[in-house]
Design a protein around this motif. Structure first.
Motif, PDB file in Angstrom:
ATOM      1  N   PRO A  96       0.825  -1.210   0.000  1.00 13.30           N
ATOM      2  CA  PRO A  96       0.000   0.000   0.000  1.00 13.30           C
ATOM      3  C   PRO A  96       0.857   1.257   0.000  1.00 13.30           C
ATOM      4  CG  PRO A  96      -0.715  -1.563   1.690  1.00 13.30           C
ATOM      5  CD  PRO A  96       0.624  -2.026   1.195  1.00 13.30           C
ATOM      6  N   LEU A  97       0.421   2.257  -0.758  1.00 11.72           N
ATOM      7  CA  LEU A  97       1.096   3.546  -0.806  1.00 11.72           C
ATOM      8  C   LEU A  97       0.149   4.620  -0.278  1.00 11.72           C
ATOM      9  CD1 LEU A  97       2.740   3.271  -4.351  1.00 11.72           C
ATOM     10  CD2 LEU A  97       3.839   2.898  -2.144  1.00 11.72           C
ATOM     11  N   ALA A  98       0.360   5.853  -0.705  1.00 10.66           N
ATOM     12  CA  ALA A  98      -0.437   6.980  -0.242  1.00 10.66           C
ATOM     13  C   ALA A  98      -1.891   6.852  -0.687  1.00 10.66           C
ATOM     14  CB  ALA A  98       0.140   8.290  -0.786  1.00 10.66           C
ATOM     15  N   ASN A  99      -2.776   7.525   0.056  1.00 12.90           N
ATOM     16  CA  ASN A  99      -4.199   7.560  -0.273  1.00 12.90           C
ATOM     17  C   ASN A  99      -4.419   8.545  -1.413  1.00 12.90           C
ATOM     18  OD1 ASN A  99      -6.959   7.431  -0.266  1.00 12.90           O
ATOM     19  ND2 ASN A  99      -7.224   8.571   1.637  1.00 12.90           N
ATOM     20  N   ARG A 100      -3.863   8.208  -2.582  1.00 16.90           N
ATOM     21  CA  ARG A 100      -3.849   9.137  -3.713  1.00 16.90           C
ATOM     22  C   ARG A 100      -3.751   8.367  -5.013  1.00 16.90           C
ATOM     23  NH1 ARG A 100       1.130  13.401  -4.883  1.00 16.90           N
ATOM     24  NH2 ARG A 100       0.304  14.298  -6.807  1.00 16.90           N
ATOM     25  N   VAL A 101      -4.788   8.444  -5.831  1.00 17.40           N
ATOM     26  CA  VAL A 101      -4.726   7.836  -7.153  1.00 17.40           C
ATOM     27  C   VAL A 101      -3.645   8.547  -7.967  1.00 17.40           C
ATOM     28  CG1 VAL A 101      -5.965   7.585  -9.322  1.00 17.40           C
ATOM     29  CG2 VAL A 101      -7.120   7.054  -7.183  1.00 17.40           C
ATOM     30  N   GLY A 102      -2.763   7.782  -8.571  1.00 21.61           N
ATOM     31  CA  GLY A 102      -1.640   8.331  -9.333  1.00 21.61           C
ATOM     32  C   GLY A 102      -0.296   7.999  -8.722  1.00 21.61           C
ATOM     33  N   ALA A 103      -0.260   7.735  -7.411  1.00 24.46           N
ATOM     34  CA  ALA A 103       1.030   7.479  -6.759  1.00 24.46           C
ATOM     35  C   ALA A 103       1.650   6.167  -7.230  1.00 24.46           C
ATOM     36  CB  ALA A 103       0.859   7.470  -5.238  1.00 24.46           C
ATOM     37  N   ALA A 104       0.843   5.110  -7.322  1.00 20.90           N
ATOM     38  CA  ALA A 104       1.388   3.823  -7.775  1.00 20.90           C
ATOM     39  C   ALA A 104       1.855   3.906  -9.224  1.00 20.90           C
ATOM     40  CB  ALA A 104       0.338   2.723  -7.611  1.00 20.90           C
ATOM     41  N   SER A 105       1.075   4.611 -10.057  1.00 20.80           N
ATOM     42  CA  SER A 105       1.487   4.774 -11.459  1.00 20.80           C
ATOM     43  C   SER A 105       2.763   5.588 -11.562  1.00 20.80           C
ATOM     44  CB  SER A 105       0.365   5.446 -12.249  1.00 20.80           C
ATOM     45  OG  SER A 105      -0.726   4.567 -12.413  1.00 20.80           O
ATOM     46  N   ALA A 106       2.909   6.606 -10.724  1.00 17.70           N
ATOM     47  CA  ALA A 106       4.128   7.419 -10.745  1.00 17.70           C
ATOM     48  C   ALA A 106       5.350   6.572 -10.392  1.00 17.70           C
ATOM     49  CB  ALA A 106       3.996   8.588  -9.781  1.00 17.70           C
ATOM     50  N   LEU A 107       5.201   5.671  -9.425  1.00 12.60           N
ATOM     51  CA  LEU A 107       6.313   4.785  -9.072  1.00 12.60           C
ATOM     52  C   LEU A 107       6.696   3.910 -10.252  1.00 12.60           C
ATOM     53  CD1 LEU A 107       8.290   3.588  -7.026  1.00 12.60           C
ATOM     54  CD2 LEU A 107       6.458   2.036  -6.298  1.00 12.60           C
ATOM     55  N   LYS A 108       5.703   3.381 -10.956  1.00 10.92           N
ATOM     56  CA  LYS A 108       5.980   2.535 -12.125  1.00 10.92           C
ATOM     57  C   LYS A 108       6.705   3.329 -13.200  1.00 10.92           C
ATOM     58  CE  LYS A 108       5.452  -1.156 -14.794  1.00 10.92           C
ATOM     59  NZ  LYS A 108       6.075  -2.464 -14.490  1.00 10.92           N
ATOM     60  N   MET A 109       6.267   4.580 -13.439  1.00  8.13           N
ATOM     61  CA  MET A 109       6.923   5.417 -14.442  1.00  8.13           C
ATOM     62  C   MET A 109       8.365   5.731 -14.031  1.00  8.13           C
ATOM     63  SD  MET A 109       4.731   5.785 -16.902  1.00  8.13           S
ATOM     64  CE  MET A 109       4.390   4.036 -16.501  1.00  8.13           C
ATOM     65  N   ALA A 110       8.572   6.028 -12.748  1.00  6.52           N
ATOM     66  CA  ALA A 110       9.920   6.344 -12.270  1.00  6.52           C
ATOM     67  C   ALA A 110      10.842   5.142 -12.429  1.00  6.52           C
ATOM     68  CB  ALA A 110       9.863   6.793 -10.815  1.00  6.52           C
ATOM     69  N   TYR A 111      10.359   3.970 -12.055  1.00 10.06           N
ATOM     70  CA  TYR A 111      11.170   2.761 -12.168  1.00 10.06           C
ATOM     71  C   TYR A 111      11.393   2.370 -13.620  1.00 10.06           C
ATOM     72  CZ  TYR A 111      12.667  -2.081 -11.596  1.00 10.06           C
ATOM     73  OH  TYR A 111      13.361  -3.259 -11.664  1.00 10.06           O
ATOM     74  N   GLY A 112      10.300   2.391 -14.396  1.00 14.91           N
ATOM     75  CA  GLY A 112      10.409   1.996 -15.797  1.00 14.91           C
ATOM     76  C   GLY A 112      11.289   2.921 -16.603  1.00 14.91           C
ATOM     77  N   SER A 113      11.290   4.207 -16.240  1.00 14.38           N
ATOM     78  CA  SER A 113      12.139   5.169 -16.940  1.00 14.38           C
ATOM     79  C   SER A 113      13.593   4.718 -16.924  1.00 14.38           C
ATOM     80  CB  SER A 113      11.998   6.549 -16.283  1.00 14.38           C
ATOM     81  OG  SER A 113      12.938   7.459 -16.811  1.00 14.38           O
TER      82      SER A 113
END
Length: 275
Positions: free
Chosen positions: A153-170
Protein backbone atom coordinates in the motif's frame (compact mmCIF):
# COMPACT_ATOMS: atom_id res chain seq x y z
CA UNK A 1 -10.18 -12.89 4.15
CA UNK A 2 -13.21 -14.83 2.91
CA UNK A 3 -13.07 -16.10 -0.65
CA UNK A 4 -14.10 -13.53 -3.25
CA UNK A 5 -15.04 -13.60 -6.91
CA UNK A 6 -12.68 -11.47 -8.96
CA UNK A 7 -12.79 -10.44 -12.60
CA UNK A 8 -9.71 -10.17 -14.84
CA UNK A 9 -9.60 -8.00 -17.98
CA UNK A 10 -7.75 -9.64 -19.85
CA UNK A 11 -5.41 -12.57 -19.06
CA UNK A 12 -2.05 -11.85 -20.65
CA UNK A 13 1.16 -13.26 -19.21
CA UNK A 14 1.32 -10.89 -16.23
CA UNK A 15 -2.44 -10.90 -15.66
CA UNK A 16 -2.53 -14.70 -15.60
CA UNK A 17 0.35 -14.79 -13.14
CA UNK A 18 -1.45 -12.39 -10.80
CA UNK A 19 -4.64 -14.43 -11.21
CA UNK A 20 -2.75 -17.56 -10.19
CA UNK A 21 -1.74 -15.85 -6.95
CA UNK A 22 -5.36 -14.89 -6.30
CA UNK A 23 -6.52 -18.44 -6.98
CA UNK A 24 -3.84 -19.74 -4.60
CA UNK A 25 -5.50 -17.58 -1.95
CA UNK A 26 -8.79 -19.39 -2.47
CA UNK A 27 -10.49 -16.82 -4.71
CA UNK A 28 -12.33 -17.48 -7.95
CA UNK A 29 -11.09 -15.48 -10.95
CA UNK A 30 -13.38 -14.91 -13.92
CA UNK A 31 -12.47 -13.98 -17.47
CA UNK A 32 -14.40 -13.48 -20.72
CA UNK A 33 -13.10 -15.42 -23.77
CA UNK A 34 -15.21 -13.52 -26.30
CA UNK A 35 -12.92 -12.08 -28.97
CA UNK A 36 -9.75 -13.44 -27.35
CA UNK A 37 -7.11 -15.57 -29.02
CA UNK A 38 -6.58 -19.30 -28.71
CA UNK A 39 -3.33 -18.56 -26.90
CA UNK A 40 -5.16 -16.48 -24.31
CA UNK A 41 -7.75 -19.23 -23.87
CA UNK A 42 -5.02 -21.79 -23.34
CA UNK A 43 -3.28 -19.57 -20.79
CA UNK A 44 -6.54 -18.98 -18.93
CA UNK A 45 -7.29 -22.72 -18.81
CA UNK A 46 -3.79 -23.53 -17.55
CA UNK A 47 -4.12 -20.89 -14.85
CA UNK A 48 -7.49 -22.14 -13.66
CA UNK A 49 -9.60 -19.14 -14.62
CA UNK A 50 -13.38 -19.51 -14.89
CA UNK A 51 -14.87 -18.46 -18.23
CA UNK A 52 -18.06 -16.40 -18.42
CA UNK A 53 -20.00 -15.55 -21.56
CA UNK A 54 -19.83 -11.74 -21.52
CA UNK A 55 -18.03 -8.88 -19.80
CA UNK A 56 -21.32 -7.63 -18.22
CA UNK A 57 -21.79 -11.09 -16.70
CA UNK A 58 -18.23 -10.97 -15.37
CA UNK A 59 -18.90 -7.57 -13.82
CA UNK A 60 -22.18 -8.69 -12.23
CA UNK A 61 -20.41 -11.52 -10.43
CA UNK A 62 -17.16 -9.75 -9.43
CA UNK A 63 -16.57 -7.75 -6.26
CA UNK A 64 -13.21 -6.62 -7.61
CA UNK A 65 -12.00 -6.34 -11.21
CA UNK A 66 -8.35 -6.18 -12.29
CA UNK A 67 -7.31 -4.56 -15.56
CA UNK A 68 -3.85 -5.83 -16.57
CA UNK A 69 -3.31 -5.20 -20.27
CA UNK A 70 -0.92 -3.40 -22.65
CA UNK A 71 -0.78 0.33 -21.75
CA UNK A 72 -2.27 1.48 -25.06
CA UNK A 73 -5.49 -0.43 -24.32
CA UNK A 74 -6.09 0.95 -20.82
CA UNK A 75 -8.87 3.40 -21.75
CA UNK A 76 -10.58 0.93 -24.08
CA UNK A 77 -10.67 -1.73 -21.37
CA UNK A 78 -11.95 0.79 -18.81
CA UNK A 79 -14.78 1.74 -21.15
CA UNK A 80 -15.92 -1.90 -21.15
CA UNK A 81 -16.91 -1.77 -17.48
CA UNK A 82 -19.69 0.81 -17.99
CA UNK A 83 -21.56 1.50 -14.72
CA UNK A 84 -19.73 -1.14 -12.69
CA UNK A 85 -19.77 0.01 -9.07
CA UNK A 86 -17.32 -2.37 -7.44
CA UNK A 87 -13.54 -1.96 -7.02
CA UNK A 88 -11.61 -1.52 -10.26
CA UNK A 89 -7.86 -2.11 -10.02
CA UNK A 90 -6.25 -0.21 -12.90
CA UNK A 91 -2.91 -2.05 -12.86
CA UNK A 92 -1.47 -1.03 -16.22
CA UNK A 93 1.83 0.74 -16.88
CA UNK A 94 0.35 4.17 -17.58
CA UNK A 95 1.16 7.73 -16.55
CA UNK A 96 -0.41 9.21 -13.41
CA UNK A 97 -2.27 11.67 -15.64
CA UNK A 98 -3.92 8.87 -17.63
CA UNK A 99 -4.62 6.99 -14.41
CA UNK A 100 -6.44 9.97 -12.90
CA UNK A 101 -8.37 10.62 -16.12
CA UNK A 102 -9.60 7.01 -16.19
CA UNK A 103 -10.58 7.15 -12.51
CA UNK A 104 -12.51 10.37 -13.04
CA UNK A 105 -14.63 8.79 -15.78
CA UNK A 106 -15.67 5.67 -13.88
CA UNK A 107 -18.43 5.02 -11.37
CA UNK A 108 -16.32 2.25 -9.82
CA UNK A 109 -14.05 2.80 -6.83
CA UNK A 110 -10.66 2.92 -8.54
CA UNK A 111 -7.44 1.59 -7.05
CA UNK A 112 -4.27 2.67 -8.82
CA UNK A 113 -2.00 -0.36 -9.16
CA UNK A 114 1.48 -0.90 -10.54
CA UNK A 115 3.33 -4.20 -10.81
CA UNK A 116 7.11 -4.22 -10.58
CA UNK A 117 9.04 -7.39 -11.13
CA UNK A 118 8.60 -10.51 -13.29
CA UNK A 119 5.31 -12.41 -13.48
CA UNK A 120 5.12 -13.96 -10.01
CA UNK A 121 5.40 -17.72 -9.65
CA UNK A 122 7.09 -20.24 -7.37
CA UNK A 123 10.49 -18.85 -8.39
CA UNK A 124 9.84 -15.11 -8.80
CA UNK A 125 8.26 -12.35 -6.72
CA UNK A 126 6.58 -9.19 -7.94
CA UNK A 127 5.48 -6.18 -5.90
CA UNK A 128 1.94 -4.94 -6.50
CA UNK A 129 1.88 -1.29 -5.41
CA UNK A 130 -1.55 0.10 -4.56
CA UNK A 131 -2.78 3.64 -4.01
CA UNK A 132 -6.17 5.28 -3.76
CA UNK A 133 -9.08 5.13 -1.30
CA UNK A 134 -7.78 3.46 1.85
CA UNK A 135 -10.62 0.99 2.34
CA UNK A 136 -10.43 -0.17 -1.27
CA UNK A 137 -6.65 -0.49 -1.14
CA UNK A 138 -6.94 -2.60 2.00
CA UNK A 139 -9.53 -4.80 0.34
CA UNK A 140 -7.26 -5.44 -2.62
CA UNK A 141 -4.24 -5.94 -0.38
CA UNK A 142 -6.18 -8.59 1.51
CA UNK A 143 -6.81 -10.52 -1.69
CA UNK A 144 -3.08 -10.94 -2.32
CA UNK A 145 -2.16 -12.87 0.80
CA UNK A 146 -0.95 -16.05 -0.90
CA UNK A 147 1.80 -16.68 -3.42
CA UNK A 148 4.53 -14.35 -4.60
CA UNK A 149 2.60 -11.21 -5.53
CA UNK A 150 3.48 -8.91 -2.63
CA UNK A 151 0.95 -6.09 -2.09
CA UNK A 152 2.46 -2.77 -1.02
CA UNK A 153 0.00 0.00 0.00
CA UNK A 154 1.10 3.55 -0.81
CA UNK A 155 -0.44 6.98 -0.24
CA UNK A 156 -4.20 7.56 -0.27
CA UNK A 157 -3.85 9.14 -3.71
CA UNK A 158 -4.73 7.84 -7.15
CA UNK A 159 -1.64 8.33 -9.33
CA UNK A 160 1.03 7.48 -6.76
CA UNK A 161 1.39 3.82 -7.78
CA UNK A 162 1.49 4.77 -11.46
CA UNK A 163 4.13 7.42 -10.74
CA UNK A 164 6.31 4.79 -9.07
CA UNK A 165 5.98 2.54 -12.12
CA UNK A 166 6.92 5.42 -14.44
CA UNK A 167 9.92 6.34 -12.27
CA UNK A 168 11.17 2.76 -12.17
CA UNK A 169 10.41 2.00 -15.80
CA UNK A 170 12.14 5.17 -16.94
CA UNK A 171 15.44 3.78 -15.68
CA UNK A 172 14.88 0.07 -16.20
CA UNK A 173 13.77 0.25 -19.82
CA UNK A 174 15.92 3.18 -20.92
CA UNK A 175 19.07 1.68 -19.40
CA UNK A 176 18.61 -1.44 -21.51
CA UNK A 177 18.01 0.61 -24.64
CA UNK A 178 21.16 2.59 -23.90
CA UNK A 179 23.11 -0.63 -23.36
CA UNK A 180 21.94 -1.92 -26.75
CA UNK A 181 23.16 1.22 -28.54
CA UNK A 182 26.46 1.13 -26.62
CA UNK A 183 27.12 -2.47 -27.63
CA UNK A 184 26.14 -1.73 -31.22
CA UNK A 185 28.65 1.15 -31.42
CA UNK A 186 31.39 -0.96 -29.85
CA UNK A 187 30.56 -3.92 -32.08
CA UNK A 188 30.73 -1.86 -35.26
CA UNK A 189 34.25 -0.76 -34.34
CA UNK A 190 35.38 -4.18 -33.07
CA UNK A 191 35.89 -3.07 -29.47
CA UNK A 192 33.06 -5.04 -27.81
CA UNK A 193 35.39 -7.04 -25.53
CA UNK A 194 36.95 -3.85 -24.22
CA UNK A 195 33.51 -2.36 -23.53
CA UNK A 196 32.60 -5.45 -21.51
CA UNK A 197 35.80 -5.14 -19.48
CA UNK A 198 35.09 -1.48 -18.72
CA UNK A 199 31.48 -2.32 -17.86
CA UNK A 200 32.63 -4.97 -15.39
CA UNK A 201 34.79 -2.37 -13.65
CA UNK A 202 31.96 0.20 -13.57
CA UNK A 203 31.02 1.06 -10.02
CA UNK A 204 27.65 2.38 -8.98
CA UNK A 205 23.95 2.18 -9.69
CA UNK A 206 22.50 5.67 -9.82
CA UNK A 207 18.98 4.41 -9.20
CA UNK A 208 19.99 2.54 -6.05
CA UNK A 209 22.44 5.26 -4.93
CA UNK A 210 21.04 8.70 -5.84
CA UNK A 211 23.52 10.45 -3.55
CA UNK A 212 25.92 10.49 -6.49
CA UNK A 213 23.59 12.63 -8.60
CA UNK A 214 24.75 16.03 -7.22
CA UNK A 215 28.23 15.19 -8.48
CA UNK A 216 26.71 14.41 -11.88
CA UNK A 217 25.01 17.81 -11.91
CA UNK A 218 28.29 19.56 -11.10
CA UNK A 219 29.98 17.86 -14.06
CA UNK A 220 27.04 18.02 -16.45
CA UNK A 221 28.45 21.04 -18.30
CA UNK A 222 31.19 18.73 -19.61
CA UNK A 223 29.04 15.66 -20.05
CA UNK A 224 26.25 17.24 -22.14
CA UNK A 225 28.58 18.01 -25.10
CA UNK A 226 30.01 14.49 -24.82
CA UNK A 227 26.52 13.05 -25.23
CA UNK A 228 26.10 15.10 -28.40
CA UNK A 229 29.27 13.45 -29.69
CA UNK A 230 27.74 10.07 -28.84
CA UNK A 231 24.65 11.09 -30.82
CA UNK A 232 26.78 11.96 -33.85
CA UNK A 233 28.60 8.64 -33.58
CA UNK A 234 25.30 6.76 -33.48
CA UNK A 235 23.87 8.66 -36.46
CA UNK A 236 26.92 7.92 -38.61
CA UNK A 237 26.47 4.20 -37.89
CA UNK A 238 22.74 4.26 -38.67
CA UNK A 239 21.86 3.77 -35.01
CA UNK A 240 19.20 5.66 -32.99
CA UNK A 241 20.60 8.89 -31.56
CA UNK A 242 17.54 10.14 -29.64
CA UNK A 243 18.59 8.65 -26.31
CA UNK A 244 21.95 10.41 -26.45
CA UNK A 245 20.43 13.76 -27.43
CA UNK A 246 17.81 13.36 -24.69
CA UNK A 247 20.57 12.69 -22.17
CA UNK A 248 22.30 15.87 -23.32
CA UNK A 249 19.06 17.78 -22.74
CA UNK A 250 18.76 16.37 -19.20
CA UNK A 251 22.34 17.29 -18.42
CA UNK A 252 21.86 20.78 -19.83
CA UNK A 253 19.26 21.45 -17.13
CA UNK A 254 22.21 21.51 -14.71
CA UNK A 255 24.22 24.06 -16.68
CA UNK A 256 24.03 26.60 -13.82
CA UNK A 257 25.40 24.03 -11.37
CA UNK A 258 28.83 23.95 -13.05
CA UNK A 259 31.48 22.60 -10.65
CA UNK A 260 29.20 23.13 -7.63
CA UNK A 261 30.16 20.07 -5.63
CA UNK A 262 28.27 21.32 -2.57
CA UNK A 263 24.86 20.63 -4.10
CA UNK A 264 22.44 18.51 -2.10
CA UNK A 265 20.15 15.93 -3.66
CA UNK A 266 16.82 17.83 -3.31
CA UNK A 267 18.33 20.89 -5.03
CA UNK A 268 19.84 18.71 -7.74
CA UNK A 269 16.49 17.15 -8.56
CA UNK A 270 14.63 20.45 -8.33
CA UNK A 271 16.91 21.93 -10.98
CA UNK A 272 15.69 19.29 -13.47
CA UNK A 273 12.21 20.85 -13.47
CA UNK A 274 11.41 23.67 -15.84
CA UNK A 275 10.84 26.94 -14.01
Amino acid sequence: MAASTIGLLHPGRMGSAIAAQLIAGGHQVLWCPAGRSAGTARRAAETGLTAVETVPRLLDRSAVVFSICPPAAAEEVAEDIGDYSGIYVEANAISPQRMIAIADRLRATVVDGSIIGPPPDEHSTARVYLSGPENAVERVRGLLTAGNAEPVPLANRVGAASALKMAYGSFQKTSRALAAVSHAIAGDYGVGEHLLREAAAFDGNALADPDGLPSTAARAWRWAPEMLEVAETARELGLPDALATASAEVLSRWADDKDDFDLDLPTTLRHLHRE
